[in-house]
Design a protein around this motif. Sequence first.
Motif, mmCIF file in Angstrom:
data_model
loop_
_atom_site.group_PDB
_atom_site.id
_atom_site.type_symbol
_atom_site.label_atom_id
_atom_site.label_comp_id
_atom_site.label_asym_id
_atom_site.label_seq_id
_atom_site.Cartn_x
_atom_site.Cartn_y
_atom_site.Cartn_z
ATOM 1 N N SER A 92 50.558 16.459 -60.983
ATOM 2 C CA SER A 92 50.365 15.987 -59.610
ATOM 3 C C SER A 92 50.978 14.603 -59.399
ATOM 4 O O SER A 92 51.134 14.152 -58.269
ATOM 5 N N LYS A 93 51.323 13.922 -60.495
ATOM 6 C CA LYS A 93 51.863 12.571 -60.382
ATOM 7 C C LYS A 93 53.382 12.531 -60.371
ATOM 8 O O LYS A 93 53.972 11.456 -60.321
ATOM 9 N N ILE A 94 53.994 13.691 -60.457
ATOM 10 C CA ILE A 94 55.456 13.715 -60.483
ATOM 11 C C ILE A 94 56.016 14.666 -59.432
ATOM 12 O O ILE A 94 55.304 15.520 -58.914
ATOM 13 N N MET A 95 57.282 14.483 -59.156
ATOM 14 C CA MET A 95 57.967 15.390 -58.249
ATOM 15 C C MET A 95 59.378 15.616 -58.753
ATOM 16 O O MET A 95 59.999 14.718 -59.319
ATOM 17 N N LEU A 96 59.878 16.801 -58.535
ATOM 18 C CA LEU A 96 61.230 17.125 -58.969
ATOM 19 C C LEU A 96 62.263 16.329 -58.181
ATOM 20 O O LEU A 96 62.101 16.116 -56.989
ATOM 21 N N VAL A 97 63.297 15.879 -58.857
ATOM 22 C CA VAL A 97 64.441 15.286 -58.172
ATOM 23 C C VAL A 97 65.536 16.340 -58.144
ATOM 24 O O VAL A 97 65.980 16.830 -59.173
ATOM 25 N N MET A 109 52.482 20.848 -59.244
ATOM 26 C CA MET A 109 53.703 21.397 -58.660
ATOM 27 C C MET A 109 54.225 22.554 -59.507
ATOM 28 O O MET A 109 54.341 22.448 -60.718
ATOM 29 N N ALA A 110 54.493 23.647 -58.883
ATOM 30 C CA ALA A 110 54.883 24.849 -59.607
ATOM 31 C C ALA A 110 56.383 24.878 -59.871
ATOM 32 O O ALA A 110 57.150 24.205 -59.199
ATOM 33 N N GLY A 111 56.756 25.682 -60.823
ATOM 34 C CA GLY A 111 58.164 25.981 -61.032
ATOM 35 C C GLY A 111 58.950 24.973 -61.842
ATOM 36 O O GLY A 111 60.151 25.103 -61.980
ATOM 37 N N LEU A 112 58.263 23.960 -62.362
ATOM 38 C CA LEU A 112 58.981 22.980 -63.167
ATOM 39 C C LEU A 112 59.308 23.545 -64.541
ATOM 40 O O LEU A 112 58.587 24.371 -65.066
ATOM 41 N N LYS A 113 60.402 23.075 -65.104
ATOM 42 C CA LYS A 113 60.680 23.448 -66.475
ATOM 43 C C LYS A 113 61.421 22.349 -67.217
ATOM 44 O O LYS A 113 61.819 21.357 -66.627
ATOM 45 N N LYS A 114 61.547 22.588 -68.498
ATOM 46 C CA LYS A 114 62.219 21.639 -69.378
ATOM 47 C C LYS A 114 63.575 21.241 -68.823
ATOM 48 O O LYS A 114 64.285 22.074 -68.262
ATOM 49 N N LYS A 115 63.925 19.960 -69.015
ATOM 50 C CA LYS A 115 65.224 19.391 -68.614
ATOM 51 C C LYS A 115 65.323 19.125 -67.126
ATOM 52 O O LYS A 115 66.351 18.636 -66.660
ATOM 53 N N ASP A 116 64.268 19.425 -66.354
ATOM 54 C CA ASP A 116 64.269 19.041 -64.944
ATOM 55 C C ASP A 116 64.171 17.521 -64.857
ATOM 56 O O ASP A 116 63.480 16.885 -65.649
ATOM 57 N N LYS A 117 64.850 16.958 -63.855
ATOM 58 C CA LYS A 117 64.747 15.534 -63.604
ATOM 59 C C LYS A 117 63.602 15.321 -62.613
ATOM 60 O O LYS A 117 63.541 16.001 -61.590
ATOM 61 N N VAL A 118 62.707 14.403 -62.943
ATOM 62 C CA VAL A 118 61.562 14.175 -62.064
ATOM 63 C C VAL A 118 61.389 12.687 -61.790
ATOM 64 O O VAL A 118 61.906 11.834 -62.510
ATOM 65 N N ILE A 119 60.637 12.393 -60.739
ATOM 66 C CA ILE A 119 60.292 11.011 -60.401
ATOM 67 C C ILE A 119 58.769 10.888 -60.423
ATOM 68 O O ILE A 119 58.065 11.829 -60.065
ATOM 69 N N VAL A 120 58.295 9.722 -60.860
ATOM 70 C CA VAL A 120 56.852 9.491 -60.924
ATOM 71 C C VAL A 120 56.368 8.957 -59.586
ATOM 72 O O VAL A 120 56.958 8.041 -59.019
ATOM 73 N N LEU A 121 55.282 9.547 -59.066
ATOM 74 C CA LEU A 121 54.779 9.202 -57.732
ATOM 75 C C LEU A 121 53.683 8.152 -57.757
ATOM 76 O O LEU A 121 53.470 7.445 -56.786
ATOM 77 N N SER A 122 52.947 8.082 -58.861
ATOM 78 C CA SER A 122 51.845 7.121 -58.905
ATOM 79 C C SER A 122 51.606 6.654 -60.328
ATOM 80 O O SER A 122 52.130 7.230 -61.278
ATOM 81 N N GLY A 123 50.819 5.611 -60.458
ATOM 82 C CA GLY A 123 50.506 5.072 -61.777
ATOM 83 C C GLY A 123 51.470 3.979 -62.186
ATOM 84 O O GLY A 123 52.278 3.531 -61.389
ATOM 85 N N LYS A 124 51.378 3.582 -63.450
ATOM 86 C CA LYS A 124 52.143 2.418 -63.900
ATOM 87 C C LYS A 124 53.647 2.650 -63.934
ATOM 88 O O LYS A 124 54.426 1.713 -63.930
ATOM 89 N N ASP A 125 54.062 3.907 -63.970
ATOM 90 C CA ASP A 125 55.496 4.210 -64.008
ATOM 91 C C ASP A 125 56.045 4.656 -62.658
ATOM 92 O O ASP A 125 57.104 5.274 -62.574
ATOM 93 N N LYS A 126 55.296 4.365 -61.595
ATOM 94 C CA LYS A 126 55.693 4.785 -60.249
ATOM 95 C C LYS A 126 57.150 4.436 -59.939
ATOM 96 O O LYS A 126 57.592 3.319 -60.167
ATOM 97 N N GLY A 127 57.889 5.428 -59.446
ATOM 98 C CA GLY A 127 59.282 5.205 -59.062
ATOM 99 C C GLY A 127 60.282 5.437 -60.178
ATOM 100 O O GLY A 127 61.479 5.494 -59.944
#
Length: 106
Positions: free
Chosen positions: A69-74, A1-19
């Motif tokens: 690829s495992k995260i998305m911006l909130v 995912m493009a355009g992310l930077k430091k201090k952005d809040k993100v959510i985990v989409l997959s893996g052991k920390d999903k959600g």
Amino acid sequence: MAGLKKKDKVIVLSGKDKGKKGEILKVFKKGDKIEEVIVSGINLVSKHKKPTRNDPGGIVKKEAPINVSKIMLVCPSCDKPTRLKMNLTEGGEKFRVCRKCGQTIA
Ligand SMILES: [Zn+2]
């Protein structure tokens, strides 16, 4: 995912920390493409720390990089996981817009 930077809040989409949610602490780029990020409290790994005079050592938890690829911006405005849209100002400067609510994201 493009355009992310430091201090952005993100959510985990997959893996052991999903959600789980966290804040980006560090961004790793390959060229100008973001590959991995370190997110606070996410993807913790145990590391053995050697004892020193002031520190008994032992196992410490530390964040390991997670693939982007495992995260998305909130979105800070609508509080939903979203993709970013890059818009240009009239002066040609890039700014980030939430695809869900249309708000500019600082
Ligand atoms: Zn939004």
